[in-house]
Design a protein around this motif. Structure first.
Motif, PDB file in Angstrom:
ATOM      1  N   GLU A   1       0.954  -1.096   0.003  1.00 16.81           N
ATOM      2  CA  GLU A   1       0.033  -0.184   0.104  1.00 16.81           C
ATOM      3  C   GLU A   1       0.927   1.214   0.109  1.00 16.81           C
ATOM      4  O   GLU A   1       0.612   2.244  -0.817  1.00 16.81           O
ATOM      5  N   ASN A   2       1.922   1.238   0.621  1.00 14.22           N
ATOM      6  CA  ASN A   2       2.756   2.512   0.833  1.00 14.22           C
ATOM      7  C   ASN A   2       3.425   2.706  -0.339  1.00 14.22           C
ATOM      8  O   ASN A   2       3.574   3.844  -0.990  1.00 14.22           O
ATOM      9  N   ALA A   3       4.054   1.492  -1.131  1.00  9.87           N
ATOM     10  CA  ALA A   3       4.805   1.645  -2.433  1.00  9.87           C
ATOM     11  C   ALA A   3       3.744   2.150  -3.509  1.00  9.87           C
ATOM     12  O   ALA A   3       4.172   3.191  -4.144  1.00  9.87           O
ATOM     13  N   LEU A   4       2.395   1.903  -3.394  1.00 12.75           N
ATOM     14  CA  LEU A   4       1.519   2.278  -4.347  1.00 12.75           C
ATOM     15  C   LEU A   4       1.093   3.822  -3.911  1.00 12.75           C
ATOM     16  O   LEU A   4       1.067   4.811  -4.688  1.00 12.75           O
ATOM     17  N   ARG A   5       1.098   4.172  -2.837  1.00 14.30           N
ATOM     18  CA  ARG A   5       0.532   5.526  -2.259  1.00 14.30           C
ATOM     19  C   ARG A   5       1.614   6.381  -2.579  1.00 14.30           C
ATOM     20  O   ARG A   5       1.569   7.510  -2.967  1.00 14.30           O
ATOM     21  N   TYR A   6       2.916   5.964  -2.138  1.00 15.37           N
ATOM     22  CA  TYR A   6       4.077   7.249  -2.368  1.00 15.37           C
ATOM     23  C   TYR A   6       4.805   7.007  -3.801  1.00 15.37           C
ATOM     24  O   TYR A   6       5.921   7.340  -3.979  1.00 15.37           O
ATOM     25  N   GLY A   7       4.377   5.920  -4.532  1.00 15.73           N
ATOM     26  CA  GLY A   7       4.948   5.569  -5.901  1.00 15.73           C
ATOM     27  C   GLY A   7       4.308   6.751  -6.949  1.00 15.73           C
ATOM     28  O   GLY A   7       3.432   7.602  -6.537  1.00 15.73           O
TER      29      GLY A   7
ATOM     30  N   GLY B   1      -3.415   7.837   5.985  1.00 13.54           N
ATOM     31  CA  GLY B   1      -2.186   7.633   6.660  1.00 13.54           C
ATOM     32  C   GLY B   1      -2.321   8.177   8.165  1.00 13.54           C
ATOM     33  O   GLY B   1      -3.027   8.913   8.248  1.00 13.54           O
ATOM     34  N   SER B   2      -1.695   7.364   8.811  1.00 15.18           N
ATOM     35  CA  SER B   2      -1.492   7.599  10.282  1.00 15.18           C
ATOM     36  C   SER B   2      -0.092   7.773  10.872  1.00 15.18           C
ATOM     37  O   SER B   2       0.354   8.382  11.858  1.00 15.18           O
ATOM     38  N   GLY B   3       0.966   7.216  10.108  1.00 12.65           N
ATOM     39  CA  GLY B   3       2.074   7.092  10.505  1.00 12.65           C
ATOM     40  C   GLY B   3       2.440   6.059  11.529  1.00 12.65           C
ATOM     41  O   GLY B   3       3.436   5.797  12.065  1.00 12.65           O
TER      42      GLY B   3
ATOM     43  N   GLY C   1       1.890   2.615  10.085  1.00 12.80           N
ATOM     44  CA  GLY C   1       2.011   1.476   9.268  1.00 12.80           C
ATOM     45  C   GLY C   1       3.532   0.884   9.297  1.00 12.80           C
ATOM     46  O   GLY C   1       3.749  -0.445   9.780  1.00 12.80           O
ATOM     47  N   LEU C   2       4.560   1.714   9.258  1.00 10.24           N
ATOM     48  CA  LEU C   2       5.971   1.219   9.217  1.00 10.24           C
ATOM     49  C   LEU C   2       6.575   0.771  10.530  1.00 10.24           C
ATOM     50  O   LEU C   2       7.099  -0.267  10.635  1.00 10.24           O
ATOM     51  N   ALA C   3       5.977   1.666  11.696  1.00  9.61           N
ATOM     52  CA  ALA C   3       6.232   0.788  13.194  1.00  9.61           C
ATOM     53  C   ALA C   3       5.587  -0.445  13.378  1.00  9.61           C
ATOM     54  O   ALA C   3       6.349  -1.212  13.841  1.00  9.61           O
TER      55      ALA C   3
HETATM   56  P1  ADP Z   1       1.669   6.406   6.861  1.00  8.13           P
HETATM   57  O1  ADP Z   1       0.320   5.876   7.434  1.00  8.13           O
HETATM   58  O2  ADP Z   1       2.015   7.812   6.749  1.00  8.13           O
HETATM   59  O3  ADP Z   1       1.782   5.655   5.520  1.00  8.13           O
HETATM   60  P2  ADP Z   1       4.018   4.900   7.422  1.00  8.13           P
HETATM   61  O4  ADP Z   1       4.617   4.436   8.863  1.00  8.13           O
HETATM   62  O5  ADP Z   1       3.526   3.847   6.737  1.00  8.13           O
HETATM   63  O6  ADP Z   1       2.924   5.818   7.546  1.00  8.13           O
HETATM   64  O7  ADP Z   1       4.987   5.403   6.848  1.00  8.13           O
HETATM   65  C1  ADP Z   1       5.535   6.567   7.573  1.00  8.13           C
HETATM   66  C2  ADP Z   1       6.253   7.461   6.673  1.00  8.13           C
HETATM   67  O8  ADP Z   1       7.239   6.977   5.620  1.00  8.13           O
HETATM   68  C3  ADP Z   1       5.278   8.134   5.494  1.00  8.13           C
HETATM   69  O9  ADP Z   1       4.466   9.342   6.114  1.00  8.13           O
HETATM   70  C4  ADP Z   1       5.850   8.248   4.047  1.00  8.13           C
HETATM   71  O10 ADP Z   1       6.208   9.644   4.221  1.00  8.13           O
HETATM   72  C5  ADP Z   1       7.159   7.563   4.355  1.00  8.13           C
HETATM   73  N1  ADP Z   1       7.005   6.162   3.410  1.00  8.13           N
HETATM   74  C6  ADP Z   1       6.523   4.926   3.539  1.00  8.13           C
HETATM   75  N2  ADP Z   1       6.610   4.275   2.701  1.00  8.13           N
HETATM   76  C7  ADP Z   1       7.141   5.059   1.645  1.00  8.13           C
HETATM   77  C8  ADP Z   1       7.534   4.666   0.379  1.00  8.13           C
HETATM   78  N3  ADP Z   1       7.276   3.707  -0.247  1.00  8.13           N
HETATM   79  N4  ADP Z   1       8.068   5.684  -0.533  1.00  8.13           N
HETATM   80  C9  ADP Z   1       8.333   6.999   0.090  1.00  8.13           C
HETATM   81  N5  ADP Z   1       8.083   7.214   1.191  1.00  8.13           N
HETATM   82  C10 ADP Z   1       7.215   6.128   2.060  1.00  8.13           C
END
Ligand code: ADP
Length: 453
Positions: free
Chosen positions: A350-356, A409-411, A413-415
Motif C-alpha cells: 500500500e505504501n509503495a502504491l501510495r508513495y510511488g 495515513g497515520s504514521g 504502518g511502518l512501526a
Molecule cells: P503512513 O500511514 O503515513 O503511510 P507509515 O508508517 O506507513 O505511515 O510511513 C511513514 C512515512 O514513511 C510516510 O508518511 C511516508 O512519508 C514514508 N514512506 C513510507 N513508505 C514509503 C515509500 N514506499 N516511499 C516513500 N516514502 C514512504
C-alpha cells in the motif's frame, strides 16, 4: 534473627564466631600450659624424692637419715612415715590438711580446699615385712594458679569483650554498607516522586556496590527512555484521534445548521463515515501494535509458500494506474504466522502504491539471501525518502510529509511492520533514493521460523 537488619545479623554472626574462636584458643592454651607445668612439677618432685631415697636407712626397725637428706628443697617437702603411717620425720605443709592414703610410686594431684598439691609416695623396704614411707609433697606452681585466675577473669570480662567486639564489627559493617544506603535512598526517592531522571552516585571503589549502582542506573536509563516514548505515544495517539473526532463534530454541527438538501446531508454523512473509518483503523492498529509489543497477540505458525502469499496479497491490492510485478523464487517456504506476514506485506505494498508514481511500477520479490536468509522485498520507483529521514520513518506516528499522505495515513504502518518483523524473528532494512524510489526488505533468518515454533 528474621526481623533484624542484615548489618545486625552479620554483627551478631561475627561476634559469636569471635567468641567461639577466642574461647577455643583460650581453653587450648590453658590446658597446654597446665599440662606442661604439671609435668615439669611432677618431674621435679620425683627427682627430689628419689635423691632423698639414697639417704634413708632403716636398720632393725630404727630409722637413720644421713646428712644429705633434704626435708625441703625447691618447693618439695619430703616426709618420712612409719609402715603404720605415723609421721617419723619432716614437716607437712601447713595448708596440706588432707589425710591422703599412701600409694607406692604413684604421682598424683590432691585437691585441698581449692589448692592443688602433687604427692608422690615411695616405700622403702627393710627386711620382709618392715620399712618406711617416703612422701613428697609439692604445692602446684603459681603459674597453674595464674592460668586459672586468668580464665576466671576472662569469664568476668567476657560481657565487655563481647560488647566491644560487637560495637567494632557494627561500625565497620555500617561503613561498608553505606553505598547500599545511598542506593536505597535514591531508589526510594525515585519511587516516591516518579522522577526517573535521578541517578545513584557511583561509589569511589569498583566493588560489588559499584556494579549494583551501574545496574540500577542502567535500568533507570532504560525505564526513563521507555517512559518518555510511552508518554510520546499517548500524546500522539490522543492527537491523532482528536483530529477525526473534531472533524466529525464540526460536520454534525454544520449539517444541523446548514444542510438543507438530501445531497448536502449525504455529503456530510460521507465525510463522517470516512473519519469514523480512519478512527476505527487507527484504533485497531494501536490495539494490534500493543498486543504485538506485549506478546499477547495470538500467533499460529505454519509452513507457508512465500511466493503464494505474495501473489495473494498483490491480487487484493488496489493498484490504480500503477503496475505491480511479482518475482518469486519457486517453493521458498518458511514457518510464519500467515496473517501477520500478510499484514506486513499489505502495509508495504500500500505504501509503495501510495508513495510511488501514479503510473509507476512496484516490484514485490521473494528470494534467498546470504546465509540462507529468506528475503521479501517491496520496491517502487516513487518519491523516495531522504537519508536523514530513513531511520525516522520506523517511529510511531512519524510522517515525512503528512500533506503527501492521503487521509488514511497515520504514521503507524511502518512501526507496525518493524514490530511484526521482530515478532516473526526477522528484521527490516530500507534503501531509498529521493525521487528514484525505495526498497523495503524483510529478512527472515534461516532459523527464525524454527525458533518461533
Ligand atoms: P503512513 O500511514 O503515513 O503511510 P507509515 O508508517 O506507513 O505511515 O510511513 C511513514 C512515512 O514513511 C510516510 O508518511 C511516508 O512519508 C514514508 N514512506 C513510507 N513508505 C514509503 C515509500 N514506499 N516511499 C516513500 N516514502 C514512504
Amino acid at each position: 534473627m528474621k526481623g533484624l537488619s542484615v548489618k545486625v545479623r552479620i554483627t551478631v554472626g561475627i561476634t559469636l564466631m569471635m567468641l567461639l574462636l577466642s574461647g577455643a584458643v583460650l581453653v587450648c592454651l590453658m590446658s597446654i600450659s597446665r599440662s606442661v607445668t604439671v609435668q615439669t612439677a611432677m618431674t621435679q618432685l620425683s627427682q627430689a624424692v628419689q635423691s632423698n631415697l639414697a639417704y634413708v636407712d632403716v636398720d632393725d626397725g630404727a630409722l637413720a637419715l644421713d646428712d644429705g637428706f633434704q626435708f625441703y628443697h625447691s618447693g618439695v617437702y619430703t616426709l618420712v612415715y612409719s609402715s603404720t603411717e605415723t609421721l617419723l620425720a619432716g614437716q607437712v605443709p601447713v595448708s596440706f590438711t588432707a589425710s591422703e592414703p599412701f600409694s607406692n610410686g604413684e604421682t598424683r594431684i590432691v585437691d585441698v580446699d581449692g589448692d592443688e598439691y602433687i604427692v608422690l609416695d615411695l616405700w622403702v623396704a627393710s627386711g620382709w615385712d618392715d620399712g618406711v614411707w617416703l612422701r613428697g609433697i609439692m604445692e602446684l606452681p603459681e603459674q597453674v594458679q595464674t592460668s586459672r585466675n586468668i580464665l576466671i577473669m576472662t569469664m568476668i570480662a567476657l560481657p565487655l569483650f563481647v560488647f566491644l567486639a560487637a560495637l567494632g564489627s557494627y561500625i565497620i559493617i555500617r561503613r561498608a554498607f553505606r553505598p547500599l544506603d545511598n542506593i536505597t535512598a535514591t531508589v526510594s526517592a525515585i519511587n516516591d516522586t516518579s522522577d526517573l531522571t535521578g541517578r545513584i552516585p557511583t561509589p569511589p571503589n569498583r566493588d560489588e556496590f559499584a556494579r549494583l549502582t551501574d545496574t540500577f542506573n542502567g535500568m533507570f536509563e532504560r525505564l526513563e527512555d521507555a517512559f518518555e516514548s510511552e508518554k510520546q505515544f499517548i500524546a500522539d495517539a490522543s492527537h491523532e484521534l482528536r483530529t477525526p473526532v473534531s472533524i466529525i463534530k464540526g460536520a454534525c454541527e454544520y449539517a444541523e445548521k446548514y444542510d438543507d438538501t438530501p445531497e448536502e446531508r449525504q455529503e456530510s454523512i460521507s465525510m463522517i463515515h470516512r473519519q469514523a473509518d480512519k478512527m476505527s483503523r487507527l484504533i485497531s492498529q494501536l490495539l494490534s501494535m500493543t498486543r504485538l509489543e506485549h506478546g499477547t497477540e495470538r500467533l499460529s505458525f505454519e509452513r507457508c509458500d512465500l511466493g503464494e502469499l505474495v501473489e495473494e496479497v498483490c491480487a487484493e491490492a488496489d493498484c490504480g494506474g500503477a503496475k505491480l510485478h511479482v518475482e518469486a523464487e519457486p517453493e521458498l517456504t518458511a514457518s510464519v504466522d500467515t496473517a501477520l506476514l500478510g499484514r506486513l506485506l499489505r502495509n508495504l505494498v500500500e505504501n509503495a502504491l501510495r508513495y510511488g508514481r501514479p503510473d509507476g511500477d512496484v516490484w514485490v520479490s521473494v528470494s534467498r539471501g546470504q546465509n540462507g536468509e529468506k528475503l521479501l522485498s517491496v520496491r517502487d520507483n516513487g518519491i523516495g525518502i531522504a537519508p536523514e529521514q530513513q531511520e525516522q520513518v520506523w517511529k510511531r506516528f512519524y510522517q515525512v510529509d503528512p500533506s503527501r499522505s492521503d487521509s488514511s495515513g497515520s504514521g503507524l504502518g511502518l512501526a507496525m511492520v518493524r514490530q511484526i518483523a521482530q515478532t516473526l524473528g526477522g528484521y527490516m532494512t530500507l534503501e531509498s533514493v529521493p525521487d528514484k524510489g525505495s526498497t523495503f526488505t524483510l529478512h527472515l533468518p534461516e532459523k527464525a521460523d524454527e525458533n518461533k515454533k
